[in-house]
Design a protein around this motif. Sequence first.
Motif, PDB file in Angstrom:
ATOM      1  N   ILE A 111       9.085   7.020   3.736  1.00 30.74           N
ATOM      2  CA  ILE A 111       8.299   7.154   3.992  1.00 30.74           C
ATOM      3  C   ILE A 111       6.955   6.459   2.181  1.00 30.74           C
ATOM      4  CG2 ILE A 111       5.850   8.271   3.818  1.00 30.74           C
ATOM      5  CD1 ILE A 111       7.628   9.952   6.165  1.00 30.74           C
ATOM      6  N   TRP A 112       7.979   7.086   1.049  1.00 30.53           N
ATOM      7  CA  TRP A 112       7.461   7.105   0.427  1.00 30.53           C
ATOM      8  C   TRP A 112       8.279   6.757  -0.472  1.00 30.53           C
ATOM      9  CZ3 TRP A 112       2.838   5.043   1.332  1.00 30.53           C
ATOM     10  CH2 TRP A 112       1.905   5.761   2.712  1.00 30.53           C
ATOM     11  N   SER A 152       2.759  -0.249   3.325  1.00 29.67           N
ATOM     12  CA  SER A 152       2.379  -0.352   1.667  1.00 29.67           C
ATOM     13  C   SER A 152       3.228   0.344   1.031  1.00 29.67           C
ATOM     14  CB  SER A 152       1.584   1.215   1.182  1.00 29.67           C
ATOM     15  OG  SER A 152       1.570   1.961   1.962  1.00 29.67           O
ATOM     16  N   ASN A 153       4.211   0.684   1.230  1.00 32.76           N
ATOM     17  CA  ASN A 153       5.841   0.507   0.937  1.00 32.76           C
ATOM     18  C   ASN A 153       6.408  -0.521   0.127  1.00 32.76           C
ATOM     19  OD1 ASN A 153       7.854   1.694  -0.764  1.00 32.76           O
ATOM     20  ND2 ASN A 153       8.552   3.286   0.768  1.00 32.76           N
ATOM     21  N   THR A 167       7.158  -1.694  10.338  1.00 34.10           N
ATOM     22  CA  THR A 167       6.414  -0.963   9.345  1.00 34.10           C
ATOM     23  C   THR A 167       5.984  -0.401  10.900  1.00 34.10           C
ATOM     24  OG1 THR A 167       4.186  -2.496  10.193  1.00 34.10           O
ATOM     25  CG2 THR A 167       6.031  -3.061   7.832  1.00 34.10           C
ATOM     26  N   TYR A 168       5.126   0.926   9.993  1.00 35.45           N
ATOM     27  CA  TYR A 168       5.248   1.566  10.696  1.00 35.45           C
ATOM     28  C   TYR A 168       3.570   1.873  11.690  1.00 35.45           C
ATOM     29  CZ  TYR A 168       7.196   6.228   9.465  1.00 35.45           C
ATOM     30  OH  TYR A 168       8.090   7.158   9.462  1.00 35.45           O
ATOM     31  N   ASP A 169       2.985  -0.190  10.642  1.00 34.06           N
ATOM     32  CA  ASP A 169       1.465  -0.754  11.767  1.00 34.06           C
ATOM     33  C   ASP A 169       2.222  -0.881  12.642  1.00 34.06           C
ATOM     34  OD1 ASP A 169       1.569  -0.070   8.715  1.00 34.06           O
ATOM     35  OD2 ASP A 169      -0.703  -0.873   9.027  1.00 34.06           O
ATOM     36  N   GLU A 170       3.136  -2.430  12.966  1.00 33.49           N
ATOM     37  CA  GLU A 170       3.706  -1.921  14.352  1.00 33.49           C
ATOM     38  C   GLU A 170       4.683  -1.553  15.384  1.00 33.49           C
ATOM     39  OE1 GLU A 170       6.171  -6.215  11.923  1.00 33.49           O
ATOM     40  OE2 GLU A 170       7.634  -4.351  11.596  1.00 33.49           O
ATOM     41  N   PHE A 203      -0.606   7.250   6.805  1.00 32.42           N
ATOM     42  CA  PHE A 203      -0.185   5.724   6.195  1.00 32.42           C
ATOM     43  C   PHE A 203      -0.096   4.547   6.319  1.00 32.42           C
ATOM     44  CE2 PHE A 203       3.835   9.708   8.396  1.00 32.42           C
ATOM     45  CZ  PHE A 203       4.084   9.671   7.529  1.00 32.42           C
ATOM     46  N   MET A 204      -1.220   4.620   7.020  1.00 25.02           N
ATOM     47  CA  MET A 204      -1.660   3.466   7.622  1.00 25.02           C
ATOM     48  C   MET A 204      -2.951   2.943   6.429  1.00 25.02           C
ATOM     49  SD  MET A 204      -0.563   3.019  10.925  1.00 25.02           S
ATOM     50  CE  MET A 204      -1.893   1.622  11.100  1.00 25.02           C
ATOM     51  N   ASN A 205      -3.722   4.695   6.129  1.00 23.89           N
ATOM     52  CA  ASN A 205      -4.603   4.240   5.992  1.00 23.89           C
ATOM     53  C   ASN A 205      -5.390   4.208   4.243  1.00 23.89           C
ATOM     54  OD1 ASN A 205      -6.065   3.047   8.038  1.00 23.89           O
ATOM     55  ND2 ASN A 205      -6.244   5.339   9.085  1.00 23.89           N
ATOM     56  N   SER A 206      -4.132   4.989   3.508  1.00 29.30           N
ATOM     57  CA  SER A 206      -3.909   5.318   2.303  1.00 29.30           C
ATOM     58  C   SER A 206      -4.862   4.412   1.453  1.00 29.30           C
ATOM     59  CB  SER A 206      -2.965   5.615   1.736  1.00 29.30           C
ATOM     60  OG  SER A 206      -2.401   4.031   1.699  1.00 29.30           O
ATOM     61  N   THR A 207      -5.781   3.610   2.168  1.00 24.77           N
ATOM     62  CA  THR A 207      -6.134   2.723   0.488  1.00 24.77           C
ATOM     63  C   THR A 207      -7.307   2.379   0.854  1.00 24.77           C
ATOM     64  OG1 THR A 207      -5.164   0.823   2.265  1.00 24.77           O
ATOM     65  CG2 THR A 207      -4.075   0.828   0.146  1.00 24.77           C
ATOM     66  N   ASP A 208      -6.777   3.170   2.166  1.00 18.86           N
ATOM     67  CA  ASP A 208      -9.101   2.727   2.972  1.00 18.86           C
ATOM     68  C   ASP A 208     -10.158   3.801   2.692  1.00 18.86           C
ATOM     69  OD1 ASP A 208      -8.085   1.417   6.367  1.00 18.86           O
ATOM     70  OD2 ASP A 208      -8.269   0.432   4.573  1.00 18.86           O
ATOM     71  N   SER A 209      -9.355   4.992   2.260  1.00 18.04           N
ATOM     72  CA  SER A 209     -10.471   5.864   1.971  1.00 18.04           C
ATOM     73  C   SER A 209     -10.332   6.624  -0.085  1.00 18.04           C
ATOM     74  CB  SER A 209      -9.854   7.593   2.804  1.00 18.04           C
ATOM     75  OG  SER A 209      -8.448   7.549   2.211  1.00 18.04           O
ATOM     76  N   SER A 210      -9.625   5.824  -0.481  1.00 17.50           N
ATOM     77  CA  SER A 210      -9.866   5.691  -1.558  1.00 17.50           C
ATOM     78  C   SER A 210     -10.803   4.657  -2.403  1.00 17.50           C
ATOM     79  CB  SER A 210      -8.753   5.352  -3.003  1.00 17.50           C
ATOM     80  OG  SER A 210      -8.188   4.343  -2.899  1.00 17.50           O
ATOM     81  N   PHE A 211     -11.639   5.146  -3.793  1.00 22.88           N
ATOM     82  CA  PHE A 211     -12.635   5.089  -4.043  1.00 22.88           C
ATOM     83  C   PHE A 211     -11.495   4.754  -5.099  1.00 22.88           C
ATOM     84  CE2 PHE A 211     -16.053   4.885  -6.968  1.00 22.88           C
ATOM     85  CZ  PHE A 211     -16.966   3.793  -5.957  1.00 22.88           C
TER      86      PHE A 211
END
Length: 219
Positions: A111-112, A152-153, A167-170, A203-211
Amino acid sequence: KIFNTEQFKDFLAETPTVNLRPPAVTFGTIFKHEHKENFISDWLAYLLEPTNVGTTKPLECLINVAQKTENCNVDLSEVNIQREYVFQESKRRIDFLITTPSHIIGIENKIWSGLQDKQLADYSKQIKNIKADIINQDKIKDITLILLCPDSNKVKNQISNNFSLVTYDELIEEFKKIRLNYFENLRAALLMEDFISHVEEFFMNSTDSSFDFKFIQFQ
């Protein structure tokens, strides 16, 4: 620097939108295991076990993504899933060792975390040894090796030794196509729906919610 009204409007228009919604509530968040690999692996193992969910579809999805095919060519009439399988020679543990009448499937879930030195090479060698030790070698024909990780890993860039990247996305994209019967198997249906929500959230939206505060630069 002091902005005039028009400059401030332009600044706001170009500022990234911040997602302030609360995180999804899943079994993972309830037990405070949002990012724990073993917890996620146990959860996934439950969903991959055909007797738990009443279908081989989740396992087929994983295999199809790994083999880049739409038609699963693996005999899943009998499925044995072992978690944290210990290789006798190296004493290393692979997250999943799955045996079927036609295949041995090894899955490492990252995962990470990253890979240890020669980890995939060792797993590949050990699983080949397992195949060689099986008495009915005519039944076990193929080996499928999978490295499962979020997109993202950066460990995905270290794929080697006959491992296929999933990937988890797939995986989630394929899981969403599965229709489990809530009336016949409520537990499996809920766990699948919750697993999808959990993976999408953490695991998939980790970059979407960060400012990105670097965006704000007053010059």
